[in-house]
Enzyme design. Structure first.
Site, mmCIF file in Angstrom:
data_model
loop_
_atom_site.group_PDB
_atom_site.id
_atom_site.type_symbol
_atom_site.label_atom_id
_atom_site.label_comp_id
_atom_site.label_asym_id
_atom_site.label_seq_id
_atom_site.Cartn_x
_atom_site.Cartn_y
_atom_site.Cartn_z
ATOM 1 N N PHE A 183 0.855 -1.190 0.000
ATOM 2 C CA PHE A 183 0.000 0.000 0.000
ATOM 3 C C PHE A 183 0.892 1.241 0.000
ATOM 4 O O PHE A 183 1.962 1.233 0.617
ATOM 5 C CB PHE A 183 -0.893 -0.042 1.241
ATOM 6 C CG PHE A 183 -1.883 1.081 1.343
ATOM 7 C CD1 PHE A 183 -3.052 1.063 0.599
ATOM 8 C CD2 PHE A 183 -1.651 2.154 2.192
ATOM 9 C CE1 PHE A 183 -3.981 2.096 0.696
ATOM 10 C CE2 PHE A 183 -2.569 3.189 2.299
ATOM 11 C CZ PHE A 183 -3.729 3.165 1.547
ATOM 12 N N ALA A 185 1.359 4.006 1.506
ATOM 13 C CA ALA A 185 1.911 4.595 2.724
ATOM 14 C C ALA A 185 2.771 3.625 3.530
ATOM 15 O O ALA A 185 3.334 4.008 4.558
ATOM 16 C CB ALA A 185 0.779 5.117 3.604
ATOM 17 N N LYS A 186 2.888 2.371 3.087
ATOM 18 C CA LYS A 186 3.736 1.401 3.786
ATOM 19 C C LYS A 186 5.203 1.758 3.570
ATOM 20 O O LYS A 186 5.559 2.504 2.647
ATOM 21 C CB LYS A 186 3.440 -0.010 3.278
ATOM 22 C CG LYS A 186 2.058 -0.530 3.657
ATOM 23 C CD LYS A 186 1.930 -0.729 5.152
ATOM 24 C CE LYS A 186 0.689 -1.499 5.548
ATOM 25 N NZ LYS A 186 -0.575 -0.736 5.368
ATOM 26 N N PRO A 187 6.109 1.222 4.395
ATOM 27 C CA PRO A 187 7.534 1.542 4.218
ATOM 28 C C PRO A 187 8.038 1.316 2.793
ATOM 29 O O PRO A 187 8.797 2.120 2.266
ATOM 30 C CB PRO A 187 8.218 0.597 5.221
ATOM 31 C CG PRO A 187 7.220 0.477 6.334
ATOM 32 C CD PRO A 187 5.884 0.443 5.642
#
Length: 367
Positions: A183, A185-187
């Site tokens: 996704f 916004a994940k790292p």
């Protein structure tokens, strides 16, 4: 000062030429589904994690579904997990008509407490899904020992922890199957939905590959009831670029976390606890505060965005009423959910921003 919570725009600008070039190549080649970039990404993910098999898919949620489908989870089977996590962890269990069985969390790590797992095991228990919340792996030795004792499978929900380690081992190698999310916004994020499933079991890997293609291994011949769970080629192209720089981004996230921790500790504010034998991918930097709603409003007015991960434990969600659970059943999860608050976390939080965030946070807490 106006601070960006995830700073996705800065990251895109840093790698803009490469990423946009990779996207244009997919568009011009018109290989939108299962193009060459998919196989390239899977080989790179295997190299990065040390996992024998990386199978990309359409989201972190679908990664969990594919993992459970590969293990042949059936209606009325029980799967033990945490009530303090993103909804998809338990949603996917219930979607397959299995039963989520919740275990409370450790108050310092916010991960499932392995000391409370064994008492929840019954003859119907088939698997444990530990969640590496905020980026830190769970106590996997204890969890795997319990799983081995009772002949259970372990599916690691590593949606927030890709790139973290436990005793020197990649978080993608800690269970029978490990899952992650890409996704945005994940790292490590793509430019839409995306995910991956990892395993060292060839039979499981081949089944997962088939399940994501509607249960077929030969076109129009369906061995299993599967799903349309493929990762788009464009997303793979984006990830192929970003994965090259991911070790650097992980290091920068760690640097930001250290700066936060040093500044907050100097003001006697409790900071996230990461055990010495593991590393965190720092998907979130979360602290606990009183009067959270009021504090969030004040910080927002100062240009400081915050978030709550997560405000309501899963056992009190309306859709899980049928489990006959109530407030008070998991007191640590409930207490933490009322106090947890995430500060801006990304590789590009500057020293000036950390100083501004912490200074105003402390001032508003003390008011």
């Amino acid at each position: 000062m106006q601070i960006d919570f995830a700073n996705l725009k800065i990251q895109h600008k840093l790698y803009q030429e490469e990423i946009e070039g990779a996207i244009i190549k997919v568009a011009r080649d018109c290989n939108f589904i299962m193009g060459a970039q998919i196989d390239e990404l899977e080989r790179k993910l295997e190299e990065f994690t040390g996992s024998k098999y990386a199978i990309t898919c359409s989201s972190g949620t679908d990664a969990l579904l594919l993992a459970m489908m590969a293990l042949d989870i059936q209606p009325d089977d029980e799967i033990i997990t945490t009530p303090f996590t993103f909804f998809a962890t338990a949603e996917t269990i219930a979607f397959l008509k299995a039963k989520p069985v919740f275990v409370d969390i450790d108050e310092r790590t916010y991960n499932i407490d392995p000391k409370k797992i064994e008492e929840k095991i019954t003859s119907k228990t088939k698997a444990i899904i530990p969640v590496s919340l905020y980026g830190q792996p769970c106590d996997m030795d204890e969890i795997n020992e319990i799983a081995k004792k009772y002949n259970l499978k372990v599916i690691v929900d590593g949606a927030q922890s890709f790139g973290s380690t436990y005793k020197g081992i990649s978080d993608s190698n800690l269970g029978d199957i490990s899952c992650t999310s890409f996704f945005p916004a994940k790292p490590l994020g793509c430019y839409g939905d995306g995910g991956a499933v990892f395993t060292n079991d060839e039979k499981l890997a081949n089944k997962i590959k088939s399940l994501r293609l509607h249960g077929q291994s030969i076109r129009y011949h369906h061995q299993y009831i599967g799903m349309g769970g493929r990762l788009d080629t464009i997303q793979a192209a984006v990830l192929n670029v970003k994965l090259k720089y991911y070790p650097k981004d992980l290091k920068l996230r760690q640097d930001v976390a250290v700066k936060y921790t040093k500044a907050l500790n100097a003001k006697n504010i409790e900071t996230p606890f990461v055990k010495e034998d593991r590393t965190s991918a720092w998907a979130q930097y979360s602290i606990r505060v009183k009067n959270r709603d009021e504090l969030q409003t004040k910080l927002q007015n100062l240009g400081i965005p915050t978030a709550v991960h997560y405000p309501m434990p899963l056992h009190v969600q309306e859709c899980f009423k049928y489990l006959n659970l109530k407030e008070g059943d998991f007191p640590i999860s409930e207490r933490v959910s009322k106090e947890i608050m995430s500060l801006p976390m990304n590789p590009y939080v500057t020293d000036e921003e950390v100083e501004y965030i912490v200074g105003n946070l402390v001032k508003e807490i003390q008011c």
